[in-house]
Motif scaffolding. Structure first.
Motif, PDB file in Angstrom:
ATOM      1  N   TYR A   1     -75.907 -88.066   1.413  1.00  5.95           N
ATOM      2  CA  TYR A   1     -76.252 -86.822   2.119  1.00  5.95           C
ATOM      3  C   TYR A   1     -76.530 -87.098   3.588  1.00  5.95           C
ATOM      4  O   TYR A   1     -75.929 -86.471   4.477  1.00  5.95           O
ATOM      5  N   TYR A   2     -77.425 -88.032   3.874  1.00  9.24           N
ATOM      6  CA  TYR A   2     -77.764 -88.282   5.280  1.00  9.24           C
ATOM      7  C   TYR A   2     -76.641 -88.984   6.031  1.00  9.24           C
ATOM      8  O   TYR A   2     -76.495 -88.811   7.239  1.00  9.24           O
ATOM      9  N   ALA A   3     -75.814 -89.746   5.321  1.00  8.75           N
ATOM     10  CA  ALA A   3     -74.625 -90.311   5.974  1.00  8.75           C
ATOM     11  C   ALA A   3     -73.712 -89.185   6.444  1.00  8.75           C
ATOM     12  O   ALA A   3     -73.138 -89.243   7.552  1.00  8.75           O
ATOM     13  N   ALA A   4     -73.573 -88.133   5.614  1.00  7.41           N
ATOM     14  CA  ALA A   4     -72.744 -86.992   5.990  1.00  7.41           C
ATOM     15  C   ALA A   4     -73.375 -86.202   7.134  1.00  7.41           C
ATOM     16  O   ALA A   4     -72.676 -85.709   8.030  1.00  7.41           O
ATOM     17  N   VAL A   5     -74.701 -86.077   7.130  1.00 12.34           N
ATOM     18  CA  VAL A   5     -75.387 -85.397   8.231  1.00 12.34           C
ATOM     19  C   VAL A   5     -75.148 -86.140   9.539  1.00 12.34           C
ATOM     20  O   VAL A   5     -74.832 -85.535  10.574  1.00 12.34           O
TER      21      VAL A   5
END
Length: 368
Positions: free
Chosen positions: A315-319
């Protein structure tokens, strides 16, 4: 934001969501750095300082806004009632925002925030981490591969056995707190159903307060009819003495049954941290789900299917990728608004004892 410099993150709230989920996941993500933690609680300040030496500590969100040019992202992990005003304040000073679920108390508020973010050209993302649960990723793969045939019914249970109240705002009956399981665990199971099977057209719900002294719903059932005819039966409960399967998915060719919760939350609570290149989100073979037809998996029916590793770090990699213009927002505010449409309909259904029809919204956005 300097090219290739880490994106600096301000985290509002260091309770369960902030300390167990957001701070560890932000810190484990390449290209992100936890810059500032906001909490007025002195014990939580000490905890944050011990866990992330060098992090800045402030007592109120208002201390962040004058420093907007020193930050690249605000993460809101404070109580539900603060989500909308804090997200609005961050967007208004020009900061991209991640908000823990639920984004808002109403779909209308969620759409207002989405419009403000679009007007400012800023990222507004919602932390629906259960899209990266091990069983959900596995089920999505089985459906995509056609192993179940045409899915007809999706049963999803997020059940717990907590006969004693824990206290706190999550169990408050004050509508402004947006407590209770309908908006807490219900946000997860509804988002997963919409992500897999698309928009809802009909909603029926039963919502009860079972435990003595409880003020908010602690035993809730939601039935969704999707546009494509799939029926989702969703359970969220703190009063389940015998836990059912996490998923039971019935298709025209086969079914998938999976017991047990994704292990990532438990690992994070115990202090484990994801490290790039090392195993994360894995579960033992005895917990794998089974695919088959004609017999219960508990009496040997079906074949075991390896559960894919859970992947909250994604999730945070995508953010981070979205902030750098290298990818899409992993969970949009309009997707959150569609889930809130269902939750609002469920609340009305349970209160009035009716089935609620949802009309297509002009800004409707496919979850997948």
């Amino acid at each position: 934001m300097t090219v290739n410099a880490p994106l600096r993150v301000g985290l509002v709230g260091y309770g369960l969501a902030g300390s167990v989920f957001h701070a560890p996941l932000v810190s484990a993500t390449g290209g992100l750095v936890l810059d500032t933690v906001v909490t007025s609680n002195e014990e939580r300040k000490a905890q944050a300082r011990a866990e992330f030496p060098g992090v800045r500590l402030v007592s109120s969100p208002e201390e962040l806004w004058p420093r907007a040019d020193e930050l690249d992202l605000i993460v809101i992990a404070s109580p539900n009632r603060t989500h909308v005003p804090l997200a609005r304040a961050a967007l208004e000073v020009g900061l991209p925002v991640v908000v823990d679920k639920p984004l808002a108390g109403t779909a209308a508020e969620a759409r207002e925030l989405a419009a403000l973010a679009a007007e400012r050209g800023l990222l507004l993302s919602v932390f629906q981490n259960r899209r990266w649960d091990n069983d959900f990723l596995t089920l999505a793969g089985l459906i995509e591969e056609g192993q179940l045939g045409e899915v007809q019914r999706f049963e999803s249970r997020f059940e717990r056995w907590r006969p004693q109240l824990k206290g706190g705002w999550r169990e408050s009956g004050d509508p402004e707190e947006i407590g209770g399981l309908l908006y807490d665990l219900g946000s997860h199971v509804v988002d997963q159903a919409l992500t897999l099977f698309g928009p809802a057209v009909q909603v029926y719900a039963e919502s009860d307060v079972r435990r003595p002294g409880a003020a908010a719903d602690d035993d809730t059932f939601i039935a969704i009819t999707h546009v494509d005819g799939v029926r989702s039966h969703l359970y969220a409960s703190a009063t389940t003495a015998q836990l059912g399967p996490r998923f039971r998915v019935l298709g025209s060719k086969a079914g998938y049954v999976k017991y047990g919760l994704d292990p990532q939350e438990a690992a994070l609570r115990e202090g484990a941290r994801p490290v790039t290149g090392e195993p994360w989100g894995e579960e033992p073979e005895e917990l794998w789900g089974r695919v088959g037809s004609g017999e219960s998996p508990l009496t040997g029916g079906g074949d075991p299917v390896r559960t894919l590793p859970g992947d909250y770090p994604a999730y945070y990699a995508a953010v981070a990728a979205a902030l750098r213009g290298e990818g899409e927002n992993p969970v949009t505010a309009l997707q959150a608004a569609a889930a809130l449409d269902v939750l609002e309909a469920a609340r009305r259904s349970a209160r009035e004892g009716v089935s609620v029809t949802l009309l297509p919204h002009h800004d409707e956005e496919r979850h997948a």
